[in-house]
Design a protein around this motif. Structure first.
Motif, PDB file in Angstrom:
ATOM      1  N   GLU A 140       0.860  -1.177   0.000  1.00  0.00           N
ATOM      2  CA  GLU A 140       0.000   0.000   0.000  1.00  0.00           C
ATOM      3  C   GLU A 140       0.898   1.229   0.000  1.00  0.00           C
ATOM      4  OE1 GLU A 140       0.394  -1.955   2.702  1.00  0.00           O
ATOM      5  OE2 GLU A 140       1.591  -0.537   3.869  1.00  0.00           O
ATOM      6  N   THR A 141       0.337   2.349  -0.410  1.00  0.00           N
ATOM      7  CA  THR A 141       1.079   3.591  -0.277  1.00  0.00           C
ATOM      8  C   THR A 141       0.084   4.719  -0.040  1.00  0.00           C
ATOM      9  OG1 THR A 141       2.962   4.836  -1.202  1.00  0.00           O
ATOM     10  CG2 THR A 141       1.164   4.318  -2.731  1.00  0.00           C
ATOM     11  N   GLY A 142       0.517   5.700   0.754  1.00  0.00           N
ATOM     12  CA  GLY A 142      -0.319   6.871   0.997  1.00  0.00           C
ATOM     13  C   GLY A 142      -0.040   7.870  -0.095  1.00  0.00           C
ATOM     14  N   ALA A 143       0.911   8.748   0.154  1.00  0.00           N
ATOM     15  CA  ALA A 143       1.258   9.761  -0.833  1.00  0.00           C
ATOM     16  C   ALA A 143       2.165   9.215  -1.927  1.00  0.00           C
ATOM     17  CB  ALA A 143       1.926  10.940  -0.136  1.00  0.00           C
ATOM     18  N   GLY A 144       2.723   8.035  -1.736  1.00  0.00           N
ATOM     19  CA  GLY A 144       3.473   7.401  -2.812  1.00  0.00           C
ATOM     20  C   GLY A 144       4.967   7.228  -2.591  1.00  0.00           C
ATOM     21  N   VAL A 168      -7.563   9.368  -2.470  1.00  0.00           N
ATOM     22  CA  VAL A 168      -7.382  10.833  -2.532  1.00  0.00           C
ATOM     23  C   VAL A 168      -6.010  11.215  -3.067  1.00  0.00           C
ATOM     24  CG1 VAL A 168      -8.999  11.918  -0.930  1.00  0.00           C
ATOM     25  CG2 VAL A 168      -6.913  10.849  -0.025  1.00  0.00           C
ATOM     26  N   SER A 169      -4.973  10.490  -2.641  1.00  0.00           N
ATOM     27  CA  SER A 169      -3.624  10.798  -3.140  1.00  0.00           C
ATOM     28  C   SER A 169      -3.519  10.477  -4.619  1.00  0.00           C
ATOM     29  CB  SER A 169      -2.566   9.989  -2.395  1.00  0.00           C
ATOM     30  OG  SER A 169      -2.635  10.229  -1.027  1.00  0.00           O
ATOM     31  N   TYR A 170      -4.115   9.340  -4.997  1.00  0.00           N
ATOM     32  CA  TYR A 170      -4.101   8.900  -6.394  1.00  0.00           C
ATOM     33  C   TYR A 170      -4.666  10.006  -7.288  1.00  0.00           C
ATOM     34  CZ  TYR A 170      -5.027   5.792 -10.411  1.00  0.00           C
ATOM     35  OH  TYR A 170      -5.051   5.204 -11.645  1.00  0.00           O
ATOM     36  N   GLN A 171      -5.757  10.635  -6.787  1.00  0.00           N
ATOM     37  CA  GLN A 171      -6.399  11.675  -7.589  1.00  0.00           C
ATOM     38  C   GLN A 171      -5.668  13.012  -7.512  1.00  0.00           C
ATOM     39  OE1 GLN A 171     -10.215  11.245  -5.746  1.00  0.00           O
ATOM     40  NE2 GLN A 171     -11.003   9.872  -7.320  1.00  0.00           N
ATOM     41  N   GLN A 172      -5.195  13.340  -6.279  1.00  0.00           N
ATOM     42  CA  GLN A 172      -4.633  14.686  -6.092  1.00  0.00           C
ATOM     43  C   GLN A 172      -3.137  14.772  -6.375  1.00  0.00           C
ATOM     44  OE1 GLN A 172      -5.792  15.788  -2.135  1.00  0.00           O
ATOM     45  NE2 GLN A 172      -7.971  15.851  -2.636  1.00  0.00           N
ATOM     46  N   VAL A 187      -0.613   0.355 -10.464  1.00  0.00           N
ATOM     47  CA  VAL A 187      -1.113   1.171  -9.359  1.00  0.00           C
ATOM     48  C   VAL A 187      -2.620   1.304  -9.487  1.00  0.00           C
ATOM     49  CG1 VAL A 187      -0.859   3.366  -8.137  1.00  0.00           C
ATOM     50  CG2 VAL A 187       1.046   2.494  -9.530  1.00  0.00           C
ATOM     51  N   VAL A 188      -3.345   0.986  -8.410  1.00  0.00           N
ATOM     52  CA  VAL A 188      -4.796   1.170  -8.430  1.00  0.00           C
ATOM     53  C   VAL A 188      -5.212   2.051  -7.250  1.00  0.00           C
ATOM     54  CG1 VAL A 188      -5.375  -0.974  -9.626  1.00  0.00           C
ATOM     55  CG2 VAL A 188      -5.171  -0.973  -7.129  1.00  0.00           C
ATOM     56  N   PRO A 189      -6.258   2.873  -7.473  1.00  0.00           N
ATOM     57  CA  PRO A 189      -6.759   3.652  -6.341  1.00  0.00           C
ATOM     58  C   PRO A 189      -7.475   2.731  -5.365  1.00  0.00           C
ATOM     59  CG  PRO A 189      -8.100   4.060  -8.309  1.00  0.00           C
ATOM     60  CD  PRO A 189      -6.992   3.142  -8.727  1.00  0.00           C
ATOM     61  N   SER A 190      -7.191   2.946  -4.079  1.00  0.00           N
ATOM     62  CA  SER A 190      -7.813   2.125  -3.035  1.00  0.00           C
ATOM     63  C   SER A 190      -8.821   2.956  -2.257  1.00  0.00           C
ATOM     64  CB  SER A 190      -6.719   1.602  -2.088  1.00  0.00           C
ATOM     65  OG  SER A 190      -7.288   1.116  -0.896  1.00  0.00           O
ATOM     66  N   PHE A 417      21.861  15.468  11.763  1.00  0.00           N
ATOM     67  CA  PHE A 417      20.505  14.961  11.536  1.00  0.00           C
ATOM     68  C   PHE A 417      20.392  14.232  10.216  1.00  0.00           C
ATOM     69  CE2 PHE A 417      18.427  17.825   8.409  1.00  0.00           C
ATOM     70  CZ  PHE A 417      19.330  18.881   8.359  1.00  0.00           C
ATOM     71  N   ASN A 418      19.317  13.448  10.105  1.00  0.00           N
ATOM     72  CA  ASN A 418      19.075  12.719   8.868  1.00  0.00           C
ATOM     73  C   ASN A 418      18.096  13.508   8.006  1.00  0.00           C
ATOM     74  OD1 ASN A 418      19.427  10.585   7.104  1.00  0.00           O
ATOM     75  ND2 ASN A 418      17.673   9.445   7.908  1.00  0.00           N
ATOM     76  N   LEU A 419      18.557  13.915   6.831  1.00  0.00           N
ATOM     77  CA  LEU A 419      17.675  14.571   5.863  1.00  0.00           C
ATOM     78  C   LEU A 419      17.118  13.429   5.004  1.00  0.00           C
ATOM     79  CD1 LEU A 419      16.468  17.078   4.670  1.00  0.00           C
ATOM     80  CD2 LEU A 419      18.595  17.521   3.465  1.00  0.00           C
ATOM     81  N   SER A 420      15.951  12.909   5.418  1.00  0.00           N
ATOM     82  CA  SER A 420      15.465  11.628   4.895  1.00  0.00           C
ATOM     83  C   SER A 420      15.034  11.667   3.430  1.00  0.00           C
ATOM     84  CB  SER A 420      14.314  11.110   5.765  1.00  0.00           C
ATOM     85  OG  SER A 420      13.319  12.111   5.921  1.00  0.00           O
ATOM     86  N   GLY A 421      14.770  12.880   2.897  1.00  0.00           N
ATOM     87  CA  GLY A 421      14.397  12.931   1.488  1.00  0.00           C
ATOM     88  C   GLY A 421      14.222  14.363   1.017  1.00  0.00           C
ATOM     89  N   HIS A 422      14.055  14.517  -0.296  1.00  0.00           N
ATOM     90  CA  HIS A 422      13.804  15.864  -0.826  1.00  0.00           C
ATOM     91  C   HIS A 422      12.298  16.103  -0.945  1.00  0.00           C
ATOM     92  CE1 HIS A 422      12.609  14.405  -4.745  1.00  0.00           C
ATOM     93  NE2 HIS A 422      13.756  13.778  -4.910  1.00  0.00           N
ATOM     94  N   GLY A 423      11.926  17.357  -1.138  1.00  0.00           N
ATOM     95  CA  GLY A 423      10.509  17.713  -1.140  1.00  0.00           C
ATOM     96  C   GLY A 423       9.977  18.086  -2.509  1.00  0.00           C
ATOM     97  N   HIS A 424      10.568  17.526  -3.574  1.00  0.00           N
ATOM     98  CA  HIS A 424      10.182  17.947  -4.923  1.00  0.00           C
ATOM     99  C   HIS A 424       8.745  17.573  -5.283  1.00  0.00           C
ATOM    100  CE1 HIS A 424      14.716  18.005  -6.151  1.00  0.00           C
ATOM    101  NE2 HIS A 424      14.433  18.795  -5.151  1.00  0.00           N
ATOM    102  N   PHE A 425       8.181  16.609  -4.570  1.00  0.00           N
ATOM    103  CA  PHE A 425       6.797  16.240  -4.849  1.00  0.00           C
ATOM    104  C   PHE A 425       5.851  16.819  -3.807  1.00  0.00           C
ATOM    105  CE2 PHE A 425       9.459  13.166  -6.939  1.00  0.00           C
ATOM    106  CZ  PHE A 425       8.933  13.172  -8.219  1.00  0.00           C
TER     107      PHE A 425
END
Ligand SMILES: *Cc1c(COP(=O)(O)O)cnc(C)c1O
Length: 460
Positions: A140-144, A168-172, A187-190, A417-425
């Motif tokens: 499963e994934t929320g925002a992806g 909602v994430s799938y659509q937005q 990928v399917v919307p759940s 600190f851990n910069l766990s990811g970028h915010g491009h999405f």
């Protein structure tokens, strides 16, 4: 040992041969064993056979292993090589802007192809599934973020990948879906009509926006009802946290290269995996009675404060109440957090291993509100350049506060600190902040109380 010229660098890089050869398993260093995971029906500790329909045996073994070091297969290291070792930066420009005597370092996990730390475990999980003859993974994934990491990992090992993405994430938020599809995932919307769980929800409410809990139910059902398919989880579980320790093991070496030693370590916590990966190799020293003064701080959103406000009890791992029961700091599995922009931090519980360290006083926890978090994120972007994932920005908020305190007290501490990811999405969230539309959510005391009343009854 660092040479004089090394210390003055901004980036501390390691060679490919320095990619750790072993994962660090913190369970070997606990004085007491972690609380057992219980079967929801019987209340008895679960065994490997209970998990076998969902996970390959090697991951089940890792989940309960007491071995301090577990060898990373060459097949996994070969893929990690694409972006590892990740850089450790000295945030010289942020230090200067703050006028702090503190040394600030960040380990940057946004260099992975999916843009976060999550591929560190996705690759390992895909590898072991492939090795044991599995041909398809469901998740499963929320925002992806997790879905995109697993989609890439499955492609690397020739596995099919089915992702149930919260509708909602799938659509937005179509871009993460497009990444997953580019890497070959379905990928399917759940809720989806592909599972009994999804059909049931759709029958009740054809316009259901979905939730992570529903998506988990669909992915687990998919894996449990097909012989060719297993399930994959991106955080919380012991083996997932262990796969992330490559982050901290590298960071330790890199700090040595910088001829520096951490006084304060900071990471954001959703399910706990990037935090654990970064800090467990350092926490090992504290558990062994060394580095007693090292502070390790987990940062969560004040709208979803499982460590700072939750209860340390047995609860379900999912929202629906299908998973085994785990002892953790929880807000109650029925708690639904506010629609925070840091989607990866909206989890009602916390990794049991992180909870145990918190319970034993090895680590601290603090909660920060959303607007102050984005303020820190923008300050970071405007000094260091990198636009941080909103999740990671929670850590940055606390790092900046600690650095300000160093200034007031005239103390030169080393903060990493851990910069766990970028915010491009996540630019929609940045847009909301920049146009003054971002809001703080109040601490949801009444909702948490309500959810805590629905905790499962367990004698333990
Ligand atoms: C998923 C995610 C998180 C939160 O998950 P953890 O398991 O707590 O690490 C944090 N940061 C980023 C960038 C993520 O993608």
């Amino acid at each position: 040992m660092a040479t004089a010229s090394d210390k003055h660098r901004t980036k501390f890089l390691l060679d490919e041969k320095d990619i750790p050869a072993k994962w660090y398993n913190i369970m070997a260093d606990f004085k007491t064993p972690p609380a057992p995971v219980l079967h929801p029906g019987t209340g008895q500790p679960i065994g490997p056979q209970d998990l076998a329909p969902l996970f390959p045996m090697e991951l089940i073994k890792q989940e309960v292993s007491q071995e301090r070091w577990i060898a990373i297969p060459d097949g996994v290291r070969d893929v990690l090589r694409l972006w590892r070792p990740s850089p450790l930066y000295r945030a010289r420009r942020l230090e200067k802007a703050l006028g702090t005597p503190a040394h600030i370092y960040y380990k940057y996990e946004g260099v992975s192809p999916a843009g976060s730390h999550k591929p560190n475990t996705a690759i390992a999980q895909a590898y072991y599934n492939k090795k044991e003859g599995v041909t398809r993974l469901a998740t499963e994934t929320g925002a992806g973020q997790w879905g995109s990491a697993l989609a890439m990992a499955c492609q690397m090992f020739g596995l099919q990948c089915k992702v149930y993405m919260v509708k909602v994430s799938y659509q937005q938020k179509p871009y993460r879906r497009i990444m997953m599809e580019t890497w070959g995932a379905q990928v399917v919307p759940s809720p989806s009509p592909d599972t009994q769980a999804g059909k049931k929800i759709l029958a009740q409410d054809p316009n259901s926006p979905g939730s992570l809990g529903i998506a988990i139910s669909e992915a687990v059902e998919d894996a449990a009802t097909r012989d060719d398919t297993k399930y994959s989880l991106g955080s919380v579980l012991n083996h997932v946290l262990m796969h992330q320790t490559v982050v901290g093991l590298e960071a330790k070496k890199q700090l040595e290269k910088a001829d520096d030693e951490a006084d304060v370590l900071v990471g954001c916590v959703g399910g706990g995996s990037n935090f654990a990966g970064f800090v467990f190799p350092f926490a090992a020293d504290k558990l062994a009675g060394r580095k007693k003064k090292l502070r390790i701080i987990a940062v969560e959103p004040s709208a979803c404060p499982s460590l700072t406000k939750g209860r340390y009890v047995y609860d379900f791992g999912d929202t629906v109440g299908l998973t085994p029961l785990v002892k953790m700091h929880t807000l109650g599995h029925s708690f639904v957090p506010a629609p925070l922009h840091a989607g990866g931090l909206r989890y009602h519980g916390m990794a049991p291993l992180v909870c145990k360290l918190f319970d034993e006083g090895v680590i601290e926890a603090t909660a920060v509100p959303q607007v102050a978090t984005f303020k820190a994120a923008v300050q970071f972007a405007r000094t260091e350049g990198i636009i941080p994932a909103p999740e990671a920005a929670h850590a940055i908020r606390v790092v900046i506060d600690e650095a300000e305190r160093c200034k007031q007290e005239g103390k030169r501490r080393t903060i990493a600190f851990n910069l766990s990811g970028h915010g491009h999405f996540d630019l929609g969230a940045y847009d909301a902040f920049l146009t003054g539309k971002l809001q703080d959510y109040e601490y949801p005391a009444a909702k948490i109380e309500e959810a805590l009343r629905q905790l499962p009854k367990v004698q333990a």
